[in-house]
Design an enzyme around this catalytic site. Structure first.
Site, PDB file in Angstrom:
ATOM      1  N   ASN A 318      -5.691  -0.092   1.006  1.00  0.00           N
ATOM      2  CA  ASN A 318      -4.802   0.179  -0.123  1.00  0.00           C
ATOM      3  C   ASN A 318      -3.376  -0.275   0.217  1.00  0.00           C
ATOM      4  OD1 ASN A 318      -4.087   0.991  -2.668  1.00  0.00           O
ATOM      5  ND2 ASN A 318      -4.653   3.142  -2.405  1.00  0.00           N
ATOM      6  N   HIS A 349      -2.158  11.080  -5.507  1.00  0.00           N
ATOM      7  CA  HIS A 349      -3.593  10.979  -5.749  1.00  0.00           C
ATOM      8  C   HIS A 349      -4.103  12.064  -6.696  1.00  0.00           C
ATOM      9  CE1 HIS A 349      -3.805   8.162  -2.299  1.00  0.00           C
ATOM     10  NE2 HIS A 349      -4.913   7.746  -2.877  1.00  0.00           N
TER      11      HIS A 349
END
Length: 463
Positions: A318, A349
């Site tokens: 990521n 998140h």
């Protein structure tokens, strides 16, 4: 999820058309901005229905902040509003609309838009509200010197190439791409030497796109064959725990973690290919003279699978989110940058408890791994066999540490997480704490980095 894949495949076709028929030589910047924005809005509505209103509300709220807030506070206000709205949506998604499991929903695009909003706000603050000598070399390069127009702002946040799955990119890079300066700008940055050319070359992304589509196809096949057959929940099955020895459980943990990766490889590589197909994502030239199209790449699979340190692993997983965390948090945090960065990552998140177990554990393991590397690595560099042995051991430990850390991220809830950690005796937590207690920790300060950046700035000014 079918809508997601359909939108990304259609976006891939639209990206090829965009590069060929709406190239900077055929269309104005305004037309390219408008097309990218309108198609992005259409994809959002098609994929997420009325939930897409959340994307547009957040975008317009922060456009107001960008134009009305004072420059010294623009990044703070934008950050608080964007992260606050995202967090409220995370809460409502779970507790109001009862999305009990992770699905492809509006929170994904909202997370990407939050990254872009805060990135632009920080870079605008750097460009207008700070002196050049106060900035790092990267902050100077990416600083935005004027507020964008509404069309530019909407295009950056809602363009069809990144609205579904990202990735986040820098505002200056995106504007240069729309205006047709992107490739040449990157070639000049790497001091491209013109040899026998009247002008800078115009490299094609077709080869990079085809290569990434092959990775996407392989990832899809692995997802369909492996992921369903090796569920993470099996590692806390009572029968499995009763009959399986400790080392075998660790081995199976590695297997199920590997099986969970292909869906990320698929989504991120396809998103990268879509941007490349539109002509966006050129990053320069490597040491062999090969054109590179990895400016927006979100992962480096080889470096992930061969990582010999926790730091190397997370730097190649990521990637664009890690770059965002660095730019808006780590580089700006007055104290405890590592801890604050992990906490922000967890908050971004969502609010599942598993995320916080993962990122708080990640803080501990990162600090322990740094202490081991700083205190021990130099002893193994004197000979090739020692270095190979060190790399093999650190690879195995890194892979197991990552599996141990991310298991709660997949299981999400408190009860299975605690059950899992009990089943493996909290061994990574205990070992990390012992390392931090026994090995000296060298403090990391910003002073050396500031000195290096100042030297670089002075060199640039002298040129």
């Amino acid at each position: 999820q079918i809508n997601f894949v359909a939108c990304q495949l259609f976006a891939l076709l639209a990206a090829f058309w965009f590069r060929i028929y709406l190239s900077p030589s055929h269309a104005s910047s305004a037309v390219r901005h408008a097309f990218a924005t309108l198609f992005g809005i259409y994809f959002a509505v098609f994929c997420f229905g009325w939930y897409s209103i959340h994307l547009f509300v957040l975008v317009m709220m922060n456009y107001g902040i960008m134009n009305m807030a004072s420059i010294p506070n623009i990044h703070r206000y934008s950050f608080v509003v964007a992260m606050g709205y995202l967090t409220l949506c995370h809460i409502s998604r779970i507790y109001i609309f009862h999305y009990g499991v992770l699905t492809t929903d509006f929170s994904g695009p909202l997370m990407i838009i939050t990254q872009k909003i805060t990135t632009l706000a920080c870079q605008l603050h750097d460009g207008i509200g700070r002196q050049a000598e106060e900035l790092t070399a990267e902050q100077n390069r990416l600083a935005v010197k004027s507020r964008p127009s509404l069309l530019e702002y909407l295009s950056y946040l809602l363009n069809f190439m990144s609205i579904i799955a990202g990735p986040c990119s820098n505002y200056k890079d995106y504007i240069a791409f729309i205006e047709g300066r992107h490739v040449h700008m990157k070639l000049l940055e790497v001091n491209w030497k013109q040899k026998g050319y009247d002008r800078l070359p115009d490299p094609s992304p077709t080869g990079a796109v085809m290569y990434k589509l092959c990775i996407t196809l392989v990832s899809l096949i692995l997802f369909l064959t492996l992921t369903k057959n090796f569920p993470m929940a099996y590692i806390i099955d009572n029968e499995f725990l009763d009959k399986t020895p400790f080392l075998s459980r660790l081995g199976y943990l590695y297997v199920v973690t590997q099986a969970a990766k292909p869906k990320y490889y698929f989504a991120w590589t396809l998103a990268d290919a879509v941007n490349n197909a539109a002509g966006y994502g050129f990053s320069g030239v490597d040491e062999r003279g090969t054109f590179r199209w990895d400016l927006l790449s979100n992962l480096n699979i080889w470096n992930i699978e061969t990582a010999t340190s926790f730091k190397m692993y997370i730097e190649n997983w990521n990637i664009q989110t890690a770059a965002w965390l660095k730019r808006v948090c780590y580089d700006r945090a007055p104290w405890y940058p590592t801890a604050l960065t992990f906490i922000l990552s967890a908050l971004w998140h969502g609010i599942y408890p598993g995320y916080y177990f993962t990122f708080l554990t990640g803080i501990l393991i990162t600090l322990a791994a740094r202490a081991i590397r700083n205190n021990c690595r130099h002893y193994f560099l004197s000979s090739v066999p020692l270095k190979i042995a060190y790399d093999v051991v650190t690879w195995a430990v890194t892979q197991l540490a990552v599996c141990y850390t991310v298991a709660p991220f997949v299981m999400l809830a408190v009860e299975p997480t605690i059950k899992f950690y009990k089943s493996v005796y909290f061994h990574m937590h205990i070992l990390s704490i012992l390392v931090l207690l026994l090995l000296p920790i060298r403090p990391r300060t910003h002073s050396v980095r500031r000195a290096q950046n100042q030297a670089m700035l002075n060199s640039i000014k002298s040129k």
